[in-house]
Enzyme design. Sequence first.
Site, PDB file in Angstrom:
ATOM      1  CG  ASP A  40       9.760   2.140  -1.517  1.00 33.39           C
ATOM      2  OD1 ASP A  40       9.365   1.170  -0.843  1.00 33.39           O
ATOM      3  OD2 ASP A  40       9.969   3.261  -1.034  1.00 33.39           O
ATOM      4  CE  LYS A  97      -2.217  -1.261  21.759  1.00 33.82           C
ATOM      5  NZ  LYS A  97      -2.184  -2.657  21.335  1.00 33.82           N
ATOM      6  CG  ASP A 100      11.208   6.867  -0.563  1.00 38.53           C
ATOM      7  OD1 ASP A 100      11.760   5.900   0.015  1.00 38.53           O
ATOM      8  OD2 ASP A 100      10.006   7.133  -0.413  1.00 38.53           O
ATOM      9  CG  ASP A 105      14.976   2.587  -0.688  1.00 34.43           C
ATOM     10  OD1 ASP A 105      14.704   1.415  -0.378  1.00 34.43           O
ATOM     11  OD2 ASP A 105      14.182   3.527  -0.548  1.00 34.43           O
TER      12      ASP A 105
END
Length: 1093
Positions: free
Chosen positions: A445, A558, A787, A791
């Site tokens: 990862d 934004k 993590d 996964d």
Amino acid sequence: MSEYMPVPEVDPDLVGNVSKRVSRVSYASDRSQPHSTNYDTEGPLRPPTSSLPVHYEEDGPLRPNRKSRIETFAVEKAKDAPNRRISQARPSRTERPPLEDLKKEIRIDEHTIPLEILFLRLRSDPEKGLTCEEAHRRLLKDGPNELTPPKTDSELSKFLHHMFTGFSILLWIGTVLCFIAYGLQYLTVRPEEIVHDNLYLGIALLLVVTVSSTFAYWQERKSSDIMNSFKKLVPAFAVVIRDGVKQSVHTTDIVKGDVIHVTMGDRMPADIVILEAQAFKVDNSSITGESEPVSRNGKFTHENPLETKNLAFYSTSVMQGTAIGVVIYTGDNTVMGRVANLASNIEQVKTPLNKELDHVILVSTSIAFLMGGIFFTLSLLYGFYWLDSVIFLIGLIVAYVPEGLQMTVTICLTLTAQRMAKKNCLVKNLDAVETLGSTSIICTDKTGTLTQNRMTVAHVWMDGVISSVDTTENQTGGSSFDKTSPTWKRLSRVTRLCNRAVFQPNQSEDLPILKREATGDASESAIFKFTELHEPGVVKYRETHNKRVEIPFNSTNKYQISIHEQDDGRDHILQMKGAPERILNLCSTILIKGEEVPLTDEWKEKFESAYRDLGEMGERVLGFCDLILPEAEFPQGYPFDSENQNFPLNNLCFLGLLALIDPPRAAVPDAVEKCRRAGIKIIMVTGDHPITAKAIARKVGIISPDGMTANEMQEKFGDNWRRKSKHNKVSAIVLHGEEIKQMSSEDLIKVVQSYPEIVFARTSPQQKLLIVEACQATGAIVAVTGDGVNDSPALSKADIGIAMGISGSEVSKQAADMILMDDNFASIVTGVEEGRVIFDNLKKAIVYTLTSKGPETLPFLAFILLDLPLSLGTAMILLIDFSTDLMPAISLVHEVAEADIMTRRPRNAATDHLVNPALLQKAYFQIGIIEGMGGMFAFLVVLGESGFWPMSLIGIRPEWDNPSVDVVVDSYGQEWNYRQRKNLEQTGQSAYFLAIVFIQWINVLTCRSRRYSIFNYGMRNSVMNFALIFEFCFAMALIYTPGMEVALRFRPLQPLWFLPGLPFGLLVLFYDEMRKLIMRLDPGGFIDRETYY
């Protein structure tokens, strides 16, 4: 017709309106057309990469006009939850979807269709929700909103598995055979002639198998109930609308079609399509792996359900705002449910070490039964009574079974696991210790493993120049931006004031600033820490500039605005930060070296170039500007209004850009380089953006810094890139999840085989699993780091799953075999080295242990073939295996790594076995023969000095062992009765035993290295030094302790009888040193090929 009944009435006008909307959006026709992938359309992340596909609407599909109900959500009172859970009326499901179905990509379209059609499909009402009766019917039909628990083995079955599998089988075979032999003796021999050796040996083996199995069981005990961790991710109650009334219900009672309300702090109780949202953000890290919260609203922005903004998923956390949504999937049918079932349904593969130990068992058993069978046949041919032949058979089989090997392997693995724990590698499965050393591919990862898991300012663009910033936690690197520039003074004022982040209380002042925890989102915290580093006292500075008004950042504007009083208390200053292109459009000037100059087309081009360069580095870019509000127009006490904005938002002064990134850990590039030298392929598999993933991969060395990826070659040369790549070798590729979705398993395997440098980005949990399977299909031993919950399927499927101890979810930790306590990729490399060392050291321990099998067998051969008295008893064999040999074998696990440990290629699991022909040749036919000769020589010396010369012993056994023969004459004419003969035999056996101990002393020293001279190693292994002393003292205790002649038939020896074995020990040392010397002088030669084990 829908699966749900009854069907509510449908308003004809609504249906007509829906038809018009469907016609306008043209979903059916557009979905069949190819379209480009929109990697990112969010905020101030990076320059836009592509436009939206044609069937996307900027504002999403049109929604029915109705008054927002979010405003009244906080004041409405929800009904209490029922006392009895409705879901108790129906038992939980036990059947799971097929594994192949779970591996398929998530294909849903509820987020793509207009809400009118969605509610028709769900047979629900956006205002009133479901009726209570309909919800109850659906609950009975579909089952409760919970994940199906997996079938688990009982603790008893786990314990029995350790008791009756692997090496334990060999020990059970030996135990049963010993009891059979003793039983035959008991039934056929007179009581005074019964020898209890086999009984003692059988009891000892029974104790060993019980203790070893119990030890292994407790060491490897872990919860296999992954689903329990998933259950912790969901709340107990949720607010739904039923019969037009809000009520609080158990999450297990939620059904498809329920309209639910969620707010900050909640966890999603199901997969929902968002109807309305206000400042709504969710943490999708458990699904996608992205570390930052993502905004969600009612707009359909992407066909991929993991990318679109109008979906929220079961078990994800609400980080900000409120939302109303309609449930589209519950329980096992949710995205998380599919991941959970995928993780639980994956068949656990045998670890490489398990396979190797099975191979050891097969080889040992085959040799034991082969040798036993040969000598059983010979004994019958030589005229032995069949019962004696059976006892010889059993004795040989037990002698060849490496009884102490199971305990040696278990203790070695445990000690290594404890040593790795000190290096931040927590081993849950002992076999995983060696598996990591066998790894040939690491699928890692990005966030938190390769990177520091904290956003940090990496570059500054001001005065027209991009400058680097030190991103190391301890500020040991270097920065190139000019803090003396007047532009920095203005820019730093904005970074201090237009920011709400502060340090959390109760943190040590000695803690480096970048390591301190701060409140606020990741970007604000990063800017705050960056400013505090270069302009200390940010909080005090804010106190001298009173804030008058603030407009928080939102996805529409934004940008973020704050207006402050100047420190002189007169003028006000407007500060703004946000998406660079939005900020630039509001500016008419730019600050260059402290002077405001017009924002010309030339400066805009420089801005675009810098923005593009920073974006290609994978960095998150923010723009900054300010404006002095004159006192004449905005005097003290001016009523600034954030709603009506009675202040200017144009003609601002552009100050510069800050680029943020989650920087690589300092130790990672070196760790990646070590893996490359060790022949290990590193593949990045992340849910993050491809540009960011590629940038980090280049920084840490997963992708060569100067090489071009296949994607870049295609962009540069178009369709002819493959022809160009023949001349310019392309070794790297970056694949997006959308591209993986279109690939077959064979295509994916081809990619893994073709490219040494690979980055997979924007991957789903199913795709991570497919990537692992593709790597394994190439024959690789695959390690996977992760993590998040997303996964867990890949962690379960991998040969070794590695979870993160700090940032990892409980689910990932349950699915993994090893946990990195510091979340650092460099710790994996430490684990790889330790794993390789343990494989080497296990080989050394095994060859040392098996060497003694030769001298343990030789007495039986001489006994049968030459009719010599038995020169070594079975009790002594047991003591060699479990006492004198055990400690030195265990001490070998403490040997340091050999010089070439991290420059070798990963071992080939198909050919490089723990026990191979070269090892067996060395143990049995080289060192084993020398040891046997040394032991037999010591035995013959004792008997020779007592009167029986070697030649006189040949053929003497029938008389020697016959109690009725009271007199046997030696070479000097002396007469020996039965008791005297047996006492002399036991003295000779004690000498044989001591000779083996001494020669094994030398042997364990030669086993310390497979290639290098032991004289280079010295005696620095303190555990081995202790083991040698222990072995000698234990042998002396056995020989000289009073009563041992009765208990174990040891007899005291004269000091001179210590010496016969020593020349053979020196012969072992000379032979092995010469063998290693030739191997070093002629690498790959005959001796190297045939004797290197």
